[in-house]
Design a protein around this motif. Structure first.
Motif, PDB file in Angstrom:
ATOM      1  N   UNK A  25       0.979  -1.149   0.048  1.00 54.68           N
ATOM      2  CA  UNK A  25      -0.105  -0.004  -0.012  1.00 54.68           C
ATOM      3  C   UNK A  25       0.874   1.166   0.039  1.00 54.68           C
ATOM      4  N   UNK A  26       1.826   1.052   0.743  1.00 57.08           N
ATOM      5  CA  UNK A  26       2.737   2.534   0.923  1.00 57.08           C
ATOM      6  C   UNK A  26       3.538   2.622  -0.479  1.00 57.08           C
ATOM      7  N   UNK A  27       3.689   1.452  -1.052  1.00 58.52           N
ATOM      8  CA  UNK A  27       4.604   1.303  -2.453  1.00 58.52           C
ATOM      9  C   UNK A  27       3.872   2.247  -3.584  1.00 58.52           C
ATOM     10  N   UNK A  28       2.586   1.914  -3.585  1.00 59.68           N
ATOM     11  CA  UNK A  28       1.691   2.678  -4.643  1.00 59.68           C
ATOM     12  C   UNK A  28       1.627   4.036  -4.538  1.00 59.68           C
ATOM     13  N   UNK A  64      -9.470   2.295   1.568  1.00 57.97           N
ATOM     14  CA  UNK A  64      -9.677   2.984   2.904  1.00 57.97           C
ATOM     15  C   UNK A  64      -8.988   4.214   3.444  1.00 57.97           C
ATOM     16  N   UNK A  65      -7.604   4.175   3.159  1.00 59.33           N
ATOM     17  CA  UNK A  65      -6.607   5.299   3.317  1.00 59.33           C
ATOM     18  C   UNK A  65      -6.989   6.491   2.483  1.00 59.33           C
ATOM     19  N   UNK A  66      -7.480   6.418   1.370  1.00 58.11           N
ATOM     20  CA  UNK A  66      -7.645   7.552   0.454  1.00 58.11           C
ATOM     21  C   UNK A  66      -8.981   8.164   1.242  1.00 58.11           C
ATOM     22  N   UNK A  67     -10.044   7.394   1.499  1.00 59.59           N
ATOM     23  CA  UNK A  67     -11.330   7.762   2.036  1.00 59.59           C
ATOM     24  C   UNK A  67     -10.959   8.696   3.356  1.00 59.59           C
ATOM     25  N   UNK A 116      -4.176  11.538   9.926  1.00 62.20           N
ATOM     26  CA  UNK A 116      -2.825  11.284   9.382  1.00 62.20           C
ATOM     27  C   UNK A 116      -2.209  10.210  10.469  1.00 62.20           C
ATOM     28  N   UNK A 117      -2.693  10.168  11.695  1.00 60.05           N
ATOM     29  CA  UNK A 117      -1.862   9.182  12.531  1.00 60.05           C
ATOM     30  C   UNK A 117      -2.637   7.863  12.162  1.00 60.05           C
ATOM     31  N   UNK A 118      -4.086   8.041  11.822  1.00 59.44           N
ATOM     32  CA  UNK A 118      -4.703   6.612  11.516  1.00 59.44           C
ATOM     33  C   UNK A 118      -4.110   6.108  10.044  1.00 59.44           C
ATOM     34  N   UNK A 119      -3.858   7.124   9.312  1.00 60.78           N
ATOM     35  CA  UNK A 119      -3.148   6.749   8.126  1.00 60.78           C
ATOM     36  C   UNK A 119      -1.544   6.221   7.932  1.00 60.78           C
ATOM     37  N   UNK A 120      -0.912   6.731   9.116  1.00 53.83           N
ATOM     38  CA  UNK A 120       0.409   6.005   9.462  1.00 53.83           C
ATOM     39  C   UNK A 120       0.405   5.078  10.021  1.00 53.83           C
ATOM     40  N   UNK A 121      -0.665   4.579  11.037  1.00 54.76           N
ATOM     41  CA  UNK A 121      -0.747   3.241  11.526  1.00 54.76           C
ATOM     42  C   UNK A 121      -1.101   2.201  10.425  1.00 54.76           C
ATOM     43  N   UNK A 122      -2.028   2.722   9.277  1.00 56.70           N
ATOM     44  CA  UNK A 122      -2.232   1.688   8.285  1.00 56.70           C
ATOM     45  C   UNK A 122      -1.209   1.475   7.171  1.00 56.70           C
ATOM     46  N   UNK A 123      -0.364   2.629   7.012  1.00 60.10           N
ATOM     47  CA  UNK A 123       0.500   2.576   5.992  1.00 60.10           C
ATOM     48  C   UNK A 123       1.939   2.001   6.687  1.00 60.10           C
ATOM     49  N   UNK A 131       2.307  11.993   0.944  1.00 59.94           N
ATOM     50  CA  UNK A 131       1.967  11.889  -0.583  1.00 59.94           C
ATOM     51  C   UNK A 131       0.407  11.849  -0.566  1.00 59.94           C
ATOM     52  N   UNK A 132       0.076  11.054   0.305  1.00 63.57           N
ATOM     53  CA  UNK A 132      -1.361  10.739   0.211  1.00 63.57           C
ATOM     54  C   UNK A 132      -2.342  11.994   0.409  1.00 63.57           C
ATOM     55  N   UNK A 133      -1.817  12.914   1.529  1.00 68.24           N
ATOM     56  CA  UNK A 133      -2.494  13.680   1.817  1.00 68.24           C
ATOM     57  C   UNK A 133      -2.322  14.994   0.870  1.00 68.24           C
TER      58      UNK A 133
END
Length: 188
Positions: A25-28, A64-67, A116-123, A131-133
């Motif tokens: 997921x982080x690679x994409x 999910x992370x994009x949402x 951001x914290x949730x996405x760091x935890x997921x990725x 880059x996502x945000x």
């Protein structure tokens, strides 16, 4: 029977599977970075090639992370209204910090920090979350899901003949359906 078995095992232990999905997921997201001078730069932005089953499994994590990031963009826009452009620790910044606007800004920024914290935890990668945000989430601001697509490659992997697939973001290389024109028959 596989009642209530949600995900694919992928031949790995749960911790190894979780780490694999985080890395994919982080690679994409990391393919979106500007990597001109990087020795291992991606061939095409927003696309990774992996096995078909891994691509199908990581797709839900990416979406999910994009949402989450999209929902945080709304709060971030509200926070800009109360923010300041003054340099940190300057006199203007200190007066803004003591004012009522700072509390409104902090209350508006709380969901963004949480996202951001949730996405760091997921990725598991801060650069991928950045880059996502900054790039990926604003691109899909008007889209309600379906941020990625999985394509099956015809040629199998060379070592073990595994079925390969492409996971990529939608909207960049979409096919445009064009209606064919009626032929103009000339009367003789």
């Amino acid at each position: 029977m596989r009642h209530r078995r949600r995900s694919r095992v992928l031949g790995r232990s749960p911790s190894h599977r979780k780490a694999l999905l985080k890395n994919l997921a982080s690679a994409i997201f990391l393919t979106e970075r500007d990597a001109e001078l990087d020795a291992n730069k991606p061939k095409i932005k927003g696309r990774i090639v992996t096995t078909l089953h891994k691509a199908k499994e990581v797709r839900s994590l990416v979406e999910k992370t994009i949402t989450i990031a999209k929902k945080a963009l709304i709060a971030q826009e509200a926070a800009r209204e109360h923010g300041t452009t003054a340099d940190r620790q300057s006199d203007a910044w200190k007066t803004w910090r003591k004012s009522d606007k700072w509390q409104k800004w902090a209350a508006a920024m709380a969901p963004v920090v949480n996202a951001r914290r949730r996405c760091i935890q997921m990725l598991g990668d801060k650069q991928a979350v950045k880059l996502l945000f900054s790039e990926v989430a604003p691109r899909f601001k008007d889209r309600n899901g379906g941020y990625t697509r999985v394509l099956r490659l015809a040629k199998p992997r060379l070592g073990d003949a595994g079925i390969r697939g492409i996971l990529e973001f939608t909207g960049v290389r979409d096919r445009k359906v064009q209606k064919s024109e009626k032929p103009a028959f000339e009367s003789a």
